[in-house]
Every structure is written in C-alpha cells, then in structure tokens.
Design a protein around this motif. Structure first.
Motif, mmCIF file in Angstrom:
data_model
loop_
_atom_site.group_PDB
_atom_site.id
_atom_site.type_symbol
_atom_site.label_atom_id
_atom_site.label_comp_id
_atom_site.label_asym_id
_atom_site.label_seq_id
_atom_site.Cartn_x
_atom_site.Cartn_y
_atom_site.Cartn_z
ATOM 1 N N ARG A 66 40.855 -35.764 2.306
ATOM 2 C CA ARG A 66 42.170 -35.104 2.325
ATOM 3 C C ARG A 66 43.307 -36.107 2.199
ATOM 4 O O ARG A 66 44.412 -35.754 1.784
ATOM 5 N N ALA A 67 43.038 -37.347 2.556
ATOM 6 C CA ALA A 67 44.073 -38.373 2.402
ATOM 7 C C ALA A 67 44.261 -38.776 0.942
ATOM 8 O O ALA A 67 45.295 -39.348 0.584
ATOM 9 N N LEU A 68 43.290 -38.460 0.086
ATOM 10 C CA LEU A 68 43.363 -38.849 -1.321
ATOM 11 C C LEU A 68 44.206 -37.899 -2.159
ATOM 12 O O LEU A 68 44.706 -38.264 -3.219
ATOM 13 N N ALA A 69 44.343 -36.647 -1.689
ATOM 14 C CA ALA A 69 45.127 -35.652 -2.418
ATOM 15 C C ALA A 69 45.556 -34.568 -1.432
ATOM 16 O O ALA A 69 44.816 -34.253 -0.496
ATOM 17 N N PRO A 70 46.736 -33.979 -1.632
ATOM 18 C CA PRO A 70 47.180 -32.921 -0.710
ATOM 19 C C PRO A 70 46.256 -31.705 -0.764
ATOM 20 O O PRO A 70 45.874 -31.251 -1.843
ATOM 21 N N HIS A 71 45.903 -31.185 0.403
ATOM 22 C CA HIS A 71 45.076 -29.984 0.532
ATOM 23 C C HIS A 71 45.873 -28.916 1.290
ATOM 24 O O HIS A 71 46.581 -29.232 2.252
ATOM 25 N N HIS A 72 45.715 -27.668 0.891
ATOM 26 C CA HIS A 72 46.405 -26.552 1.530
ATOM 27 C C HIS A 72 45.392 -25.486 1.957
ATOM 28 O O HIS A 72 44.316 -25.363 1.381
ATOM 29 N N LEU A 73 45.764 -24.711 2.978
ATOM 30 C CA LEU A 73 45.000 -23.568 3.483
ATOM 31 C C LEU A 73 43.652 -23.964 4.056
ATOM 32 O O LEU A 73 42.661 -23.234 3.945
ATOM 33 N N ILE A 74 43.610 -25.126 4.670
ATOM 34 C CA ILE A 74 42.473 -25.556 5.476
ATOM 35 C C ILE A 74 42.944 -25.625 6.927
ATOM 36 O O ILE A 74 44.062 -26.069 7.201
ATOM 37 N N ASP A 75 42.097 -25.147 7.859
ATOM 38 C CA ASP A 75 42.437 -25.179 9.296
ATOM 39 C C ASP A 75 43.715 -24.402 9.589
ATOM 40 O O ASP A 75 44.616 -24.885 10.281
ATOM 41 N N ILE A 76 43.794 -23.164 9.103
ATOM 42 C CA ILE A 76 45.002 -22.354 9.320
ATOM 43 C C ILE A 76 44.746 -21.159 10.237
ATOM 44 O O ILE A 76 45.657 -20.374 10.501
ATOM 45 N N ALA A 77 43.524 -21.003 10.748
ATOM 46 C CA ALA A 77 43.210 -19.880 11.634
ATOM 47 C C ALA A 77 42.175 -20.314 12.649
ATOM 48 O O ALA A 77 41.341 -21.183 12.373
ATOM 49 N N ASP A 78 42.231 -19.718 13.833
ATOM 50 C CA ASP A 78 41.191 -19.941 14.827
ATOM 51 C C ASP A 78 39.984 -19.067 14.481
ATOM 52 O O ASP A 78 40.124 -18.013 13.836
ATOM 53 N N PRO A 79 38.792 -19.447 14.914
ATOM 54 C CA PRO A 79 37.585 -18.700 14.531
ATOM 55 C C PRO A 79 37.565 -17.245 14.989
ATOM 56 O O PRO A 79 36.812 -16.450 14.424
ATOM 57 N N ASP A 80 38.366 -16.894 15.989
ATOM 58 C CA ASP A 80 38.390 -15.498 16.435
ATOM 59 C C ASP A 80 39.552 -14.709 15.845
ATOM 60 O O ASP A 80 39.757 -13.544 16.199
ATOM 61 N N GLU A 81 40.309 -15.310 14.942
ATOM 62 C CA GLU A 81 41.383 -14.583 14.268
ATOM 63 C C GLU A 81 40.821 -13.725 13.146
ATOM 64 O O GLU A 81 39.845 -14.095 12.495
ATOM 65 N N GLN A 82 41.488 -12.586 12.907
ATOM 66 C CA GLN A 82 41.125 -11.773 11.757
ATOM 67 C C GLN A 82 41.752 -12.391 10.513
ATOM 68 O O GLN A 82 42.971 -12.523 10.418
ATOM 69 N N PHE A 83 40.916 -12.801 9.600
ATOM 70 C CA PHE A 83 41.407 -13.407 8.369
ATOM 71 C C PHE A 83 40.707 -12.719 7.212
ATOM 72 O O PHE A 83 39.480 -12.657 7.159
ATOM 73 N N ASN A 84 41.485 -12.168 6.280
ATOM 74 C CA ASN A 84 40.898 -11.406 5.185
ATOM 75 C C ASN A 84 41.550 -11.782 3.871
ATOM 76 O O ASN A 84 42.432 -12.642 3.801
ATOM 77 N N ALA A 85 41.112 -11.130 2.810
ATOM 78 C CA ALA A 85 41.615 -11.457 1.479
ATOM 79 C C ALA A 85 43.099 -11.159 1.336
ATOM 80 O O ALA A 85 43.804 -11.862 0.610
ATOM 81 N N GLY A 86 43.586 -10.131 2.024
ATOM 82 C CA GLY A 86 45.012 -9.827 1.948
ATOM 83 C C GLY A 86 45.862 -10.938 2.530
ATOM 84 O O GLY A 86 46.876 -11.341 1.934
ATOM 85 N N ARG A 87 45.467 -11.437 3.698
ATOM 86 C CA ARG A 87 46.214 -12.543 4.296
ATOM 87 C C ARG A 87 46.095 -13.797 3.436
ATOM 88 O O ARG A 87 47.075 -14.522 3.227
ATOM 89 N N TYR A 88 44.890 -14.031 2.914
ATOM 90 C CA TYR A 88 44.712 -15.209 2.069
ATOM 91 C C TYR A 88 45.608 -15.124 0.838
ATOM 92 O O TYR A 88 46.253 -16.116 0.460
ATOM 93 N N ALA A 89 45.653 -13.969 0.198
ATOM 94 C CA ALA A 89 46.458 -13.828 -1.016
ATOM 95 C C ALA A 89 47.927 -14.128 -0.736
ATOM 96 O O ALA A 89 48.590 -14.824 -1.514
ATOM 97 N N ALA A 90 48.437 -13.616 0.386
ATOM 98 C CA ALA A 90 49.843 -13.853 0.721
ATOM 99 C C ALA A 90 50.114 -15.337 0.938
ATOM 100 O O ALA A 90 51.114 -15.886 0.438
ATOM 101 N N GLU A 91 49.226 -16.012 1.671
ATOM 102 C CA GLU A 91 49.452 -17.429 1.954
ATOM 103 C C GLU A 91 49.242 -18.287 0.702
ATOM 104 O O GLU A 91 49.982 -19.248 0.459
ATOM 105 N N ALA A 92 48.240 -17.936 -0.100
ATOM 106 C CA ALA A 92 47.989 -18.708 -1.313
ATOM 107 C C ALA A 92 49.146 -18.574 -2.293
ATOM 108 O O ALA A 92 49.557 -19.559 -2.923
ATOM 109 N N ARG A 93 49.684 -17.392 -2.420
ATOM 110 C CA ARG A 93 50.783 -17.195 -3.367
ATOM 111 C C ARG A 93 52.040 -17.926 -2.910
ATOM 112 O O ARG A 93 52.825 -18.402 -3.745
ATOM 113 N N ALA A 94 52.234 -18.028 -1.604
ATOM 114 C CA ALA A 94 53.376 -18.805 -1.115
ATOM 115 C C ALA A 94 53.202 -20.279 -1.482
ATOM 116 O O ALA A 94 54.173 -20.943 -1.894
#
Length: 318
Positions: A66-94
């Motif tokens: 990760r130090a070699l190139a910027p990475h996004h949307l890694i480590d953005i939720a706790d394992p007990d959080e509800q994370f789905n394609a809708g939330r991913y799409a919103a964050e990825a598009r931002a």
C-alpha cells in the motif's frame, strides 16, 4: 492468453480501468505496477477486504504494497457492520469522482463482480428500500393468495409500470413486490430507474487475469498454505476475542469459516486445510464463469505484464 476484445465504452466519458480475475490470479502486484506507471490509484473491489482486522484470509495488500501506490476502500468497515453492494457503489463513485477531478487514473481491483457492476452501472434503484412498505405488500400478497387471486400485485404493477410488469414473470412475487416497493419509495417507475442506471457513466477498460486452471490450482494451494503459516488461525482467534462471532457474514468467508472449528477445539489445521483449498477452487470456478459472461473483457496471462501495460497505455492515451 492474449486480449480478446477492446474497449467499447463511449468516448468523452471519464476513464476507469478494471483489473479483475479469479482469486490468486495475481491482481494486486500487477495493479500496483499499473498505478505507478500511469499516475493511477487503486480502488478495492473485493467484498472482504473492506473489513478491518481481516488481513491474511482476504489476501489484503500488505502495508508495504500500500505504500507503493494509493489504495482506497480497504479497512472501511468493522466485521459486524452491514456492508453491501449499494454502500460500496456509493463509496466507490465518490472516490472515482475525486480521482477524476485530480486527473488520476482510477483502477478498480478485485474479483467481486457484483461490486464492480454496482460501481460502474448502478443497481437499478436498489437503494429505495422500506421494510414497512415491503411487509405490507407481502401481507397483501398473502391475502390475495388466500382469496385465489395470485396475480393481484402483478396487475397493479402492470397498471403502474407496464415495461417492468412485462419483464417479470407474473408468478415471481418477490420481484413484483420489490418493483412495487421501489415505486412507493421513489415515486418513479422502476423501468425509468433501470434505464437511468444503465446509462454509461465511464469509459471502461475491463482487464481480466487468468493464468489457466492448472496454474491457478497450484497458486491456490500455495496461497492457502502461506495463509496458515502466516497466522490465519491467530487472526481468527483475535477476531473472536474482539467479539466477532462465527455467525457473522464476514466470518463465514472462505478461510475464516474453516478456522472456526479449530478455534473451538473441534478440529485441526491439518484436517481443515484441504477443505479450504477445495472451497477456494470452487470460488475460482464461479469467478471465471462470471467473467466469461462479460461482453467487453481483455484476457491476459498475468505473467505477460508487457501486454497489459500496452493495453492500458493505449486506453489512457485515447
């Protein structure tokens, strides 16, 4: 394995490179090379790498990578959080919008096809959810069944949105109810939302890595062995100590679910390792099947990095 198709996205739209492929195909290392070569930044498209504390079992890029190139949307939720394609799409598009504003090349990297499709194409109004409306529709459908009128809700949908009704089988009550729910929540016909979601937003180069079945099986076996040696069991024990139980969806992923009986003292690493390798190979077969259904994909052997670089150079210079 050479390129099979070329970029067919509309000109004039902001560019996105997608680097996908089955598990263990070599996406992470090649993605970093692309980012460094083409002023790019990487956007995770793996449904498990969004979770904190889950590093080894998800084959998450290391801190050094990760130090070699910027990475996004890694480590953005706790394992007990509800994370789905809708939330991913919103964050990825931002993230996509921010990178395009900075004239950086976004590179979506991962093997979760639903997340990639959601980011690039949307989910056809899937964000319009209301549990109360859905329950009311389900109750009404149950009442209609008791009255011998199984197609009541489909007739209502046909009156509201004929294209959606024509697309759905009259007996597909789940999707009929979903369409009526979307209309009730949004005030718009689901067919209109689908059309808007399908309008292209980006100029996309879709690359898929696949070294072949025999090589993938070798890589899967080596990766699973390496995960165990690096301390996957210790990682799962740490997750359990944090309160993340085996019933969580994140903890039922490959590798994590295999470690649960070992943590509980009901099995051994030697016994669960073959099942972990077998289930990983089954996942890879599903991923390869999904990729073959995408119409505009360029296929590469990951060992042929020069060809991948040429393809991205032609796309980035367009």
């Amino acid at each position: 394995m050479g390129a099979s198709t070329s970029d067919t996205s509309p000109a004039g739209l902001p560019p996105v490179v997608v680097l996908t492929g089955p598990t263990a195909a070599g996406k992470s290392a090649l993605a970093i090379s692309l980012a460094r070569r083409f002023a790019g930044e990487l956007i995770n498209a793996d449904s498990q790498q969004v979770y904190r504390y889950m590093d080894l079992g998800t084959a998450k890029p290391t801190a050094e990578q990760r130090a070699l190139a910027p990475h996004h949307l890694i480590d953005i939720a706790d394992p007990d959080e509800q994370f789905n394609a809708g939330r991913y799409a919103a964050e990825a598009r931002a993230v996509l919008a921010a990178l395009h504003a900075q004239r950086r090349l976004p590179i979506l990297v991962g093997g979760t096809g639903l997340y990639i499709r959601a980011a690039l194409e949307g989910l056809g109004g899937a964000a319009g959810r209301n549990d109360g409306i859905r329950r009311a529709l389900e109750d009404e459908h149950a009442e209609a069944l008791r009255a011998g009128d199984a197609l009541r809700l489909h007739r209502r949908l046909a009156a509201l949105d004929a294209p959606s009704a024509a697309r759905l089988h009259p007996n597909d009550s789940r999707r009929v109810i979903r369409a009526l729910e979307i209309h009730a929540v949004s005030g718009r016909r689901p067919s209109e939302l689908r059309s808007a979601a399908c309008a292209p937003r980006y100029r996309v180069l879709h690359l898929a890595l696949d070294p072949g079945g025999e090589e993938l099986q070798r890589r899967i076996a080596a990766r699973c062995d390496a995960m165990i040696e690096a301390g996957l069991l210790r990682e799962v024990r740490g997750l359990r100590r944090r309160g993340y139980g085996p019933e969580l969806p994140a903890m039922r992923a490959i590798g994590y679910r295999h470690m649960q009986p070992v943590v509980d003292g009901a099995n051994t690493l030697a016994n669960v390792l073959p099942a972990m390798k077998r289930d990983t190979w089954r996942l890879v077969r599903r991923q390869r099947t999904w990729l073959r259904g995408i119409p505009a994909v360029q296929w590469f052997d990951p060992r042929d990095e020069a060809s991948v670089l040429r393809s991205v150079a032609a796309f980035a210079g367009a």
